[in-house]
Write a protein that holds these residues in place. Structure first.
Motif, short mmCIF file in Angstrom:
data_model
loop_
_atom_site.label_atom_id
_atom_site.label_comp_id
_atom_site.label_asym_id
_atom_site.label_seq_id
_atom_site.Cartn_x
_atom_site.Cartn_y
_atom_site.Cartn_z
N CYS A 101 -6.02 28.91 -35.48
CA CYS A 101 -5.15 28.12 -34.59
C CYS A 101 -3.91 28.91 -34.18
CB CYS A 101 -4.75 26.81 -35.29
SG CYS A 101 -6.11 25.65 -35.51
N LEU A 102 -3.38 29.70 -35.10
CA LEU A 102 -2.23 30.54 -34.77
C LEU A 102 -2.61 31.55 -33.70
CD1 LEU A 102 0.69 31.44 -35.35
CD2 LEU A 102 -0.24 32.95 -37.13
N TRP A 103 -3.78 32.17 -33.85
CA TRP A 103 -4.25 33.16 -32.89
C TRP A 103 -4.52 32.54 -31.52
CZ3 TRP A 103 -9.45 33.00 -31.08
CH2 TRP A 103 -9.77 34.00 -30.17
N LYS A 104 -5.17 31.37 -31.50
CA LYS A 104 -5.62 30.79 -30.24
C LYS A 104 -4.52 30.01 -29.52
CE LYS A 104 -9.40 28.15 -28.16
NZ LYS A 104 -10.69 27.45 -28.39
N TYR A 105 -3.64 29.35 -30.28
CA TYR A 105 -2.70 28.41 -29.66
C TYR A 105 -1.24 28.77 -29.89
CZ TYR A 105 -6.87 25.54 -29.21
OH TYR A 105 -8.12 25.07 -28.90
N ASN A 106 -0.98 29.98 -30.27
CA ASN A 106 0.39 30.38 -30.63
C ASN A 106 1.38 30.09 -29.51
OD1 ASN A 106 2.52 31.59 -32.08
ND2 ASN A 106 2.14 33.56 -31.10
N LYS A 107 0.98 30.33 -28.27
CA LYS A 107 1.90 30.16 -27.14
C LYS A 107 1.62 28.89 -26.32
CE LYS A 107 2.71 35.12 -26.70
NZ LYS A 107 2.65 36.31 -25.80
N ALA A 108 0.74 28.05 -26.82
CA ALA A 108 0.39 26.85 -26.07
C ALA A 108 1.35 25.71 -26.40
CB ALA A 108 -1.04 26.43 -26.39
N ASN A 109 1.66 24.93 -25.39
CA ASN A 109 2.51 23.76 -25.59
C ASN A 109 1.65 22.51 -25.73
OD1 ASN A 109 4.97 25.22 -25.28
ND2 ASN A 109 4.70 25.18 -23.05
N ARG A 110 2.25 21.50 -26.31
CA ARG A 110 1.61 20.19 -26.42
C ARG A 110 0.29 20.24 -27.17
NH1 ARG A 110 5.38 16.33 -25.72
NH2 ARG A 110 6.60 16.70 -23.86
N VAL A 111 0.18 21.09 -28.18
CA VAL A 111 -1.01 21.11 -29.02
C VAL A 111 -0.74 20.25 -30.25
CG1 VAL A 111 -2.62 22.50 -30.37
CG2 VAL A 111 -1.68 23.40 -28.23
N VAL A 112 -1.64 19.32 -30.52
CA VAL A 112 -1.52 18.42 -31.66
C VAL A 112 -2.63 18.76 -32.64
CG1 VAL A 112 -1.73 16.02 -32.43
CG2 VAL A 112 -0.48 16.56 -30.32
N TYR A 113 -2.25 18.96 -33.91
CA TYR A 113 -3.22 19.27 -34.96
C TYR A 113 -3.42 18.02 -35.80
CZ TYR A 113 -2.20 24.01 -33.50
OH TYR A 113 -2.03 25.14 -32.74
N MET A 114 -4.66 17.58 -35.89
CA MET A 114 -4.96 16.33 -36.58
C MET A 114 -6.07 16.56 -37.60
SD MET A 114 -6.04 12.64 -34.91
CE MET A 114 -4.38 12.37 -34.31
N SER A 115 -6.01 15.82 -38.69
CA SER A 115 -7.07 15.88 -39.69
C SER A 115 -6.98 14.66 -40.59
CB SER A 115 -6.94 17.15 -40.55
OG SER A 115 -8.01 17.23 -41.49
N HIS A 116 -8.12 14.33 -41.23
CA HIS A 116 -8.08 13.33 -42.30
C HIS A 116 -8.08 14.01 -43.66
CE1 HIS A 116 -12.50 13.85 -41.44
NE2 HIS A 116 -12.53 13.96 -42.76
#
Length: 386
Positions: A101-116
């Motif tokens: 996730c750090l590699w793919k979305y490091n510069k992306a805005n409005r990314v929400v990480y969700m999990s149960h």
């Protein structure tokens, strides 16, 4: 902000696809997020016993969200020692998922990480700020859980009883919690294109017998022992159990033999898309959850309950807070949890007077869809993110 500006990355260390309910809940929620306009990616481990089986085909979902499988240290081939290696798989996958996730979305805005799961969120909390915890089981006070409860920007729960406990035990403010129960595909479970007789012919089961149905897993807190003992009190009806792992079925069959119940029948796991036919074939559907465990009394939001409701089959259920927040005396017959006699009495009432309550439950099921749950969570996310 509308949903199209949201990117949701749902990370779970669970094996998916799986016969267990959490897999269906996860995948259906991702599908519903995407239907509502969000861009969705489901991140799961690649494990030896599920290989690369297609998740969309297994769950019959729209191909509107991406699925990414990441490696994990998986020693599942050890067989009987497999459970002892679970922590290694969980932690290795969670670390790899965080790096991904750090590699793919490091510069992306409005990314929400969700999990149960708390372990993936624990590692993600060091690299991302938009952490949302979709709480299935009540969280422990482990190191992982404590950090997630402290750093998460929002929470979603399926059972109302979780809200005061989160506030009391973890100091979570109510404004950070979104509540909506689990759901189902209502139109699918209405099964309007098939009659009871046709369903029974399709399943090769007796046309004239009274059939009492339980669907799902056979964990202790599901109360299947009560279902089995109740069967001996209604010998002229057949009691069907559809679901369960091979190990749990063997154990439950032993219990049935010990009780000398000749009218209990086991059908094992069946694909989820067959459940509407089984429910159409049944005269009564039973939810016998135990009252002895908190997960059953308070924390669960049984997906089978919503499936039962949508089918219109009369429901007999344990009188527990987790169930009474969804159905009432107008839509279900209640029995005292862990009381076979109470369940037998309620089943007999459902045989005689179940039609009206079944219809009422079916009408009320329209509220409980995956789309409704997704929209409730998305509205909460938009509010939190501002």
């Amino acid at each position: 902000m509308d949903n199209s500006s949201l990117k949701i990355v749902y990370v779970t260390h669970a094996r998916i696809p799986t016969q267990k309910a959490h897999g269906l809940a996860t995948v259906k929620l991702c599908e519903a997020f995407a239907k509502a306009g969000a861009e969705v990616e489901l991140v799961v481990p690649r494990v030896w016993f599920s290989g690369d089986e297609d998740i969309h085909s297994f769950y019959n979902t729209q191909r509107n969200f991406a699925v990414t499988r990441l490696p994990a240290i998986d020693l599942g081939f050890l067989g009987m020692f497999e459970r002892a290696t679970f922590p290694l798989r969980f932690i290795s996958f969670s670390k790899i998922a965080a790096w991904y996730c750090l590699w793919k979305y490091n510069k992306a805005n409005r990314v929400v990480y969700m999990s149960h799961d708390t372990i993936p969120l624990y590692f993600l909390s060091f690299i991302a700020k938009n952490i949302f915890y979709d709480i299935h089981d009540f969280p422990s006070h482990s190191l992982f859980a404590r950090r997630v409860m402290k750093t998460a920007r929002g929470f979603s729960v399926q059972a109302r009883s979780k809200i005061p406990f989160l506030m009391e035990h973890f100091g979570v403010s109510q404004e950070k919690i979104a509540y909506w129960p689990n759901g189902t595909e209502v139109s699918q479970f209405m099964a309007e294109g098939i009659t009871k007789e046709e369903a029974r012919k399709k399943l090769s089961i007796p046309l004239q017998k009274k059939i009492v149905l339980y669907t799902g897993q056979l964990f202790g807190w599901k109360g299947v022992d009560t279902f089995i003992r109740a069967s001996s009190m209604i010998p002229d009806a057949d009691f069907y159990i559809v679901g369960g792992t091979k190990k749990d079925i063997m154990r439950t069959k032993r219990e049935a033999r010990e009780s000398q119940n000749a009218n209990i029948h086991f059908f094992g796991y069946r694909p989820h898309d067959q459940m509407p036919v089984w429910l159409r074939a049944a005269d009564v559907a039973v939810l016998p959850n135990t009252g002895r465990e908190d997960i059953s009394r308070y924390w669960t939001s049984p997906m089978k309950l919503f499936e039962y409701m949508a089918s219109g089959t009369p429901i007999v259920a344990s009188r527990l807070p987790s169930i009474e927040e969804v159905v009432d005396e107008g839509s279900a017959f209640f029995a005292e949890a862990d009381s076979p006699q109470s369940f037998a009495d309620a089943i007999q009432k459902a045989f005689r007077h179940g039609k009206e309550k079944g219809e009422r439950a079916q009408q009320e099921s329209a509220r409980y869809t995956w789309d409704a749950r997704a929209e409730k969570i998305l509205t909460h996310i938009r509010t939190v993110l501002g």
